[in-house]
Design a protein around this motif. Structure first.
Motif, PDB file in Angstrom:
ATOM      1  N   UNK A  57      -6.517  27.604  41.784  1.00 58.03           N
ATOM      2  CA  UNK A  57      -6.539  26.719  42.959  1.00 58.03           C
ATOM      3  C   UNK A  57      -7.912  26.656  43.629  1.00 58.03           C
ATOM      4  N   UNK A  58      -8.647  27.762  43.611  1.00 55.63           N
ATOM      5  CA  UNK A  58      -9.992  27.779  44.190  1.00 55.63           C
ATOM      6  C   UNK A  58     -10.915  26.828  43.426  1.00 55.63           C
ATOM      7  N   UNK A  59     -10.877  26.883  42.087  1.00 52.31           N
ATOM      8  CA  UNK A  59     -11.716  25.987  41.287  1.00 52.31           C
ATOM      9  C   UNK A  59     -11.250  24.539  41.408  1.00 52.31           C
ATOM     10  N   UNK A  60      -9.933  24.298  41.569  1.00 54.64           N
ATOM     11  CA  UNK A  60      -9.446  22.931  41.774  1.00 54.64           C
ATOM     12  C   UNK A  60     -10.035  22.345  43.050  1.00 54.64           C
ATOM     13  N   UNK A  61     -10.060  23.152  44.117  1.00 56.86           N
ATOM     14  CA  UNK A  61     -10.619  22.688  45.377  1.00 56.86           C
ATOM     15  C   UNK A  61     -12.126  22.440  45.247  1.00 56.86           C
ATOM     16  N   UNK A  62     -12.827  23.352  44.587  1.00 54.81           N
ATOM     17  CA  UNK A  62     -14.265  23.198  44.372  1.00 54.81           C
ATOM     18  C   UNK A  62     -14.546  21.928  43.578  1.00 54.81           C
ATOM     19  N   UNK A  63     -13.776  21.701  42.511  1.00 58.78           N
ATOM     20  CA  UNK A  63     -13.993  20.518  41.676  1.00 58.78           C
ATOM     21  C   UNK A  63     -13.697  19.226  42.432  1.00 58.78           C
ATOM     22  N   UNK A  64     -12.670  19.222  43.293  1.00 59.78           N
ATOM     23  CA  UNK A  64     -12.357  17.997  44.030  1.00 59.78           C
ATOM     24  C   UNK A  64     -13.463  17.683  45.038  1.00 59.78           C
ATOM     25  N   UNK A  65     -13.990  18.704  45.719  1.00 60.26           N
ATOM     26  CA  UNK A  65     -15.085  18.488  46.664  1.00 60.26           C
ATOM     27  C   UNK A  65     -16.345  18.047  45.923  1.00 60.26           C
ATOM     28  N   UNK A  66     -16.631  18.692  44.802  1.00 63.45           N
ATOM     29  CA  UNK A  66     -17.798  18.340  43.996  1.00 63.45           C
ATOM     30  C   UNK A  66     -17.688  16.912  43.475  1.00 63.45           C
ATOM     31  N   UNK A  67     -16.501  16.517  43.079  1.00 68.03           N
ATOM     32  CA  UNK A  67     -16.279  15.155  42.597  1.00 68.03           C
ATOM     33  C   UNK A  67     -16.539  14.133  43.699  1.00 68.03           C
ATOM     34  N   UNK A  68     -16.080  14.422  44.909  1.00 76.19           N
ATOM     35  CA  UNK A  68     -16.284  13.521  46.038  1.00 76.19           C
ATOM     36  C   UNK A  68     -17.773  13.398  46.371  1.00 76.19           C
ATOM     37  N   UNK A  69     -18.481  14.520  46.391  1.00 75.69           N
ATOM     38  CA  UNK A  69     -19.914  14.511  46.683  1.00 75.69           C
ATOM     39  C   UNK A  69     -20.674  13.731  45.610  1.00 75.69           C
ATOM     40  N   UNK A  70     -20.315  13.957  44.345  1.00 76.22           N
ATOM     41  CA  UNK A  70     -20.968  13.284  43.228  1.00 76.22           C
ATOM     42  C   UNK A  70     -20.724  11.773  43.286  1.00 76.22           C
ATOM     43  N   UNK A  71     -19.497  11.363  43.634  1.00 73.69           N
ATOM     44  CA  UNK A  71     -19.186   9.932  43.727  1.00 73.69           C
ATOM     45  C   UNK A  71     -19.987   9.282  44.851  1.00 73.69           C
ATOM     46  N   UNK A  72     -20.101   9.970  45.993  1.00 75.08           N
ATOM     47  CA  UNK A  72     -20.905   9.429  47.099  1.00 75.08           C
ATOM     48  C   UNK A  72     -22.367   9.290  46.698  1.00 75.08           C
ATOM     49  N   UNK A  73     -22.894  10.271  45.988  1.00 74.96           N
ATOM     50  CA  UNK A  73     -24.283  10.228  45.545  1.00 74.96           C
ATOM     51  C   UNK A  73     -24.509   9.051  44.593  1.00 74.96           C
ATOM     52  N   UNK A  74     -23.586   8.850  43.651  1.00 74.22           N
ATOM     53  CA  UNK A  74     -23.722   7.745  42.701  1.00 74.22           C
ATOM     54  C   UNK A  74     -23.647   6.398  43.416  1.00 74.22           C
ATOM     55  N   UNK A  75     -22.777   6.289  44.423  1.00 78.26           N
ATOM     56  CA  UNK A  75     -22.681   5.035  45.183  1.00 78.26           C
ATOM     57  C   UNK A  75     -23.971   4.758  45.941  1.00 78.26           C
ATOM     58  N   UNK A  76     -24.572   5.789  46.533  1.00 82.75           N
ATOM     59  CA  UNK A  76     -25.846   5.604  47.237  1.00 82.75           C
ATOM     60  C   UNK A  76     -26.937   5.179  46.269  1.00 82.75           C
ATOM     61  N   UNK A  77     -26.971   5.802  45.089  1.00 86.13           N
ATOM     62  CA  UNK A  77     -28.001   5.448  44.102  1.00 86.13           C
ATOM     63  C   UNK A  77     -27.823   4.016  43.625  1.00 86.13           C
ATOM     64  N   UNK A  78     -26.585   3.586  43.412  1.00 83.25           N
ATOM     65  CA  UNK A  78     -26.334   2.204  42.979  1.00 83.25           C
ATOM     66  C   UNK A  78     -26.750   1.199  44.053  1.00 83.25           C
ATOM     67  N   UNK A  79     -26.439   1.522  45.316  1.00 87.47           N
ATOM     68  CA  UNK A  79     -26.790   0.585  46.385  1.00 87.47           C
ATOM     69  C   UNK A  79     -28.307   0.504  46.561  1.00 87.47           C
ATOM     70  N   UNK A  80     -29.005   1.620  46.409  1.00 91.86           N
ATOM     71  CA  UNK A  80     -30.468   1.589  46.486  1.00 91.86           C
ATOM     72  C   UNK A  80     -31.064   0.800  45.332  1.00 91.86           C
ATOM     73  N   UNK A  81     -30.527   0.955  44.150  1.00 97.42           N
ATOM     74  CA  UNK A  81     -31.028   0.213  42.985  1.00 97.42           C
ATOM     75  C   UNK A  81     -30.774  -1.268  43.173  1.00 97.42           C
ATOM     76  N   UNK A  82     -29.615  -1.608  43.744  1.00 90.50           N
ATOM     77  CA  UNK A  82     -29.297  -3.027  43.982  1.00 90.50           C
ATOM     78  C   UNK A  82     -30.226  -3.618  45.028  1.00 90.50           C
TER      79      UNK A  82
END
Length: 87
Positions: A57-82
């Protein structure tokens, strides 16, 4: 006293003899992934050093938070590139 969690099922016996047959079930980030055994459904994930470790459960929580952070980072990079290509 019999414990049902330690019962020897055919799929568990197969994995005990031949090893697990992991397939990627979720890509959290580019380098962090979650895996599930096709036979016994055991779940694993990669830890900070890149080794497979049991998905607790600890790694599940870590992975879900990491996934959210990674998705936000990718969205920011896409918007800057656009924005740079549109200008």
């Amino acid at each position: 006293m019999n414990n049902s969690t330690n019962a020897l099922t055919p799929t568990k016996l197969y994995c005990d003899i031949f090893g697990h047959n992991y397939e990627m079930s979720k890509q959290v980030t580019y380098h962090v992934k979650e895996y599930t055994c096709k036979c016994c459904k055991k779940q694993m994930t990669t830890d900070g050093n890149g080794r497979l470790t049991e998905l607790t459960p600890k790694f599940k929580e870590i992975n879900s938070i990491l996934s959210r952070i990674y998705a936000n980072k990718m969205n920011r990079m896409r918007s800057r590139a656009f924005q740079t290509t549109a200008a």
